[in-house]
Write an enzyme that holds these catalytic residues in place. Structure first.
Site, PDB file in Angstrom:
ATOM      1  N   HIS A   1      22.295  15.359 -51.675  1.00  0.00           N
ATOM      2  CA  HIS A   1      22.388  15.087 -50.243  1.00  0.00           C
ATOM      3  C   HIS A   1      23.730  14.368 -50.070  1.00  0.00           C
ATOM      4  O   HIS A   1      23.789  13.151 -49.865  1.00  0.00           O
ATOM      5  CB  HIS A   1      21.212  14.199 -49.824  1.00  0.00           C
ATOM      6  CG  HIS A   1      20.970  14.129 -48.348  1.00  0.00           C
ATOM      7  ND1 HIS A   1      21.877  14.586 -47.406  1.00  0.00           N
ATOM      8  CD2 HIS A   1      19.921  13.634 -47.641  1.00  0.00           C
ATOM      9  CE1 HIS A   1      21.382  14.378 -46.195  1.00  0.00           C
ATOM     10  NE2 HIS A   1      20.193  13.797 -46.304  1.00  0.00           N
TER      11      HIS A   1
ATOM     12  N   LYS B   1      10.038  36.629 -40.393  1.00  0.00           N
ATOM     13  CA  LYS B   1       9.745  38.070 -40.242  1.00  0.00           C
ATOM     14  C   LYS B   1      10.051  38.818 -41.532  1.00  0.00           C
ATOM     15  O   LYS B   1      10.189  40.036 -41.548  1.00  0.00           O
ATOM     16  CB  LYS B   1      10.594  38.656 -39.105  1.00  0.00           C
ATOM     17  CG  LYS B   1      10.280  38.080 -37.743  1.00  0.00           C
ATOM     18  CD  LYS B   1      11.115  38.792 -36.696  1.00  0.00           C
ATOM     19  CE  LYS B   1      10.931  38.189 -35.320  1.00  0.00           C
ATOM     20  NZ  LYS B   1      11.908  38.722 -34.362  1.00  0.00           N
TER      21      LYS B   1
ATOM     22  N   ARG C   1      16.899  12.291 -38.698  1.00  0.00           N
ATOM     23  CA  ARG C   1      18.200  11.626 -38.807  1.00  0.00           C
ATOM     24  C   ARG C   1      19.348  12.604 -39.051  1.00  0.00           C
ATOM     25  O   ARG C   1      20.330  12.637 -38.328  1.00  0.00           O
ATOM     26  CB  ARG C   1      18.202  10.667 -40.010  1.00  0.00           C
ATOM     27  CG  ARG C   1      17.941   9.253 -39.715  1.00  0.00           C
ATOM     28  CD  ARG C   1      17.319   8.631 -40.956  1.00  0.00           C
ATOM     29  NE  ARG C   1      15.974   9.174 -41.062  1.00  0.00           N
ATOM     30  CZ  ARG C   1      14.912   8.553 -40.597  1.00  0.00           C
ATOM     31  NH1 ARG C   1      15.033   7.365 -40.090  1.00  0.00           N
ATOM     32  NH2 ARG C   1      13.711   9.096 -40.652  1.00  0.00           N
ATOM     33  N   THR C   2      19.223  13.381 -40.138  1.00  0.00           N
ATOM     34  CA  THR C   2      20.363  14.193 -40.578  1.00  0.00           C
ATOM     35  C   THR C   2      20.699  15.246 -39.528  1.00  0.00           C
ATOM     36  O   THR C   2      21.859  15.464 -39.196  1.00  0.00           O
ATOM     37  CB  THR C   2      20.029  14.857 -41.938  1.00  0.00           C
ATOM     38  OG1 THR C   2      19.590  13.840 -42.820  1.00  0.00           O
ATOM     39  CG2 THR C   2      21.231  15.547 -42.521  1.00  0.00           C
TER      40      THR C   2
ATOM     41  N   ARG D   1      20.111  22.753 -44.487  1.00  0.00           N
ATOM     42  CA  ARG D   1      19.113  22.034 -45.304  1.00  0.00           C
ATOM     43  C   ARG D   1      18.073  23.033 -45.777  1.00  0.00           C
ATOM     44  O   ARG D   1      17.581  23.853 -44.991  1.00  0.00           O
ATOM     45  CB  ARG D   1      18.441  20.931 -44.483  1.00  0.00           C
ATOM     46  CG  ARG D   1      17.191  20.418 -45.181  1.00  0.00           C
ATOM     47  CD  ARG D   1      16.659  19.148 -44.615  1.00  0.00           C
ATOM     48  NE  ARG D   1      17.556  18.045 -44.873  1.00  0.00           N
ATOM     49  CZ  ARG D   1      17.246  16.772 -44.634  1.00  0.00           C
ATOM     50  NH1 ARG D   1      16.067  16.473 -44.137  1.00  0.00           N
ATOM     51  NH2 ARG D   1      18.103  15.814 -44.883  1.00  0.00           N
TER      52      ARG D   1
HETATM   53  N1  ASP Z   1      15.900  11.628 -45.436  1.00  0.00           N
HETATM   54  C1  ASP Z   1      16.205  11.707 -46.852  1.00  0.00           C
HETATM   55  C2  ASP Z   1      16.199  13.147 -47.326  1.00  0.00           C
HETATM   56  O1  ASP Z   1      16.137  14.043 -46.537  1.00  0.00           O
HETATM   57  C3  ASP Z   1      15.324  10.832 -47.678  1.00  0.00           C
HETATM   58  C4  ASP Z   1      13.860  11.198 -47.696  1.00  0.00           C
HETATM   59  O2  ASP Z   1      13.409  12.037 -46.901  1.00  0.00           O
HETATM   60  O3  ASP Z   1      13.157  10.635 -48.528  1.00  0.00           O
HETATM   61  O4  ASP Z   1      16.275  13.375 -48.507  1.00  0.00           O
END
Ligand code: ASP
Length: 309
Positions: A137, A87, A59-60, A109
């Site tokens: 987040h 590496k 999603r993100t 991330r």
């Molecule tokens: N997609 C959200 C996160 O990356 C929630 C989860 O994965 O539980 O934190």
């Protein structure tokens, strides 16, 4: 409208309600772009955005990429496995290398809580936190607020039940910071091993309970969380037992406000934290959250890139 007084978007904890409102206001004006036949505006034409994901994401990652493209930016996506980290290069050196190519924003991330905050001290390139470990987040909480505001006129005074693995969830943490700043009443619910004590001291209007019935009673918003899968063994909760005590089922919705909405950041695990009937229920807004994710990230990219122009 005042300008954003910082180069990065690292988390919501240190932000004021006014700063958060800047994002939410911008979000409202971007929603319409995604409803057009041609979903593209030149707001970020000539800007380069690097998506750097050291953890799995559907999603993100897709959402940031689509958001950047809708604003006309050039994007590249790099995942941890394919990067020089494998590496032996350090995270700081990898980020400095990317920064030397002069992107306008790095969306990042990482599984380590605090990684983007740490890196932002060394880099002039703005960083947007797309989820760091169990910490924050921020864009998830912004899209969640946007989704709630499509169903309620204000966040102030609403009762939100956040249920599940709160202690290990960056989604819960960012949402708690945001909702508490706007005067929502929060009920956090989960087994003792998943409830965070320190967060309860954040605001006077936060309470803790182990009973899902108590949590959903009178709730306007029910936010379910995924049990962080890598922790299942540690927490020693068999799937069926967790669902029996903390899974959201139709019978629970009868205790909530008649117009209560059901939220989940995804990925959902049907039959673990939420029943299929509730996930597909008309007042489940899970896919609206996904849709609003693109809009919220357009707003964030535009605001953060705007600072660097
Ligand atoms: N997609 C959200 C996160 O990356 C929630 C989860 O994965 O539980 O934190």
């Amino acid at each position: 409208m005042t300008e954003l007084d910082r180069k990065d978007l690292l988390g919501l904890e240190g932000m004021s309600a006014e700063e958060i409102e800047l994002f939410l206001d911008t979000t409202a004006s971007f929603k319409e772009i995604s409803e057009r036949t041609v979903k593209k505006v030149p707001a970020l034409r000539g800007k380069t955005i690097v998506n750097l994901f050291f953890e799995p994401s559907t999603r993100t990652r897709a959402s940031f990429e689509i958001a950047a493209k809708r604003l006309g930016a050039d994007t590249i996506s790099i995942s941890g496995e394919g990067s020089s980290l494998s590496k032996g290069e350090s995270l700081v050196d990898t980020l400095n290398t990317l920064s030397a190519m002069r992107p306008d924003v790095i969306v990042m991330r990482h599984s380590a809580s605090g990684a983007p905050q740490f890196l932002s001290r060394f880099l002039s390139t703005p960083i947007i936190n797309a989820g760091d470990g169990q910490h924050e987040h921020p864009t998830q909480a912004l899209l969640d607020a946007m989704t709630i505001l499509e169903h309620r006129s204000s966040l102030e005074g609403l009762r939100a039940a956040i249920i599940g693995d709160i202690g290990h969830s960056r989604v819960a943490r960012s949402n708690i910071h945001l909702l508490a700043k706007f005067g929502a009443e929060l009920v956090l619910c989960g087994p003792a091993t998943m409830l965070p004590r320190p967060l309860a001291e954040l605001a006077p209007r936060i309470s803790l309970t182990h009973s899902i019935e108590e949590a959903v009673s009178g709730a306007d918003v029910i936010m379910m969380l995924r049990v962080q899968l890598e922790r299942q063994n540690v927490l020693n909760f068999p799937k069926n037992e967790y669902f029996q005590f903390y899974g959201l089922r139709l019978e629970h919705l009868r205790l909530a406000h008649p117009d209560a909405i059901v939220m989940h950041p995804g990925p959902i695990n049907r039959g673990r934290e939420i029943s299929s009937e509730v996930a597909d229920f008309p007042r489940s807004v899970i896919l609206n959250q996904v849709e609003n994710g693109v809009t919220a990230r357009m707003a964030v990219l535009e605001r953060v890139c705007g600072q660097s122009s």
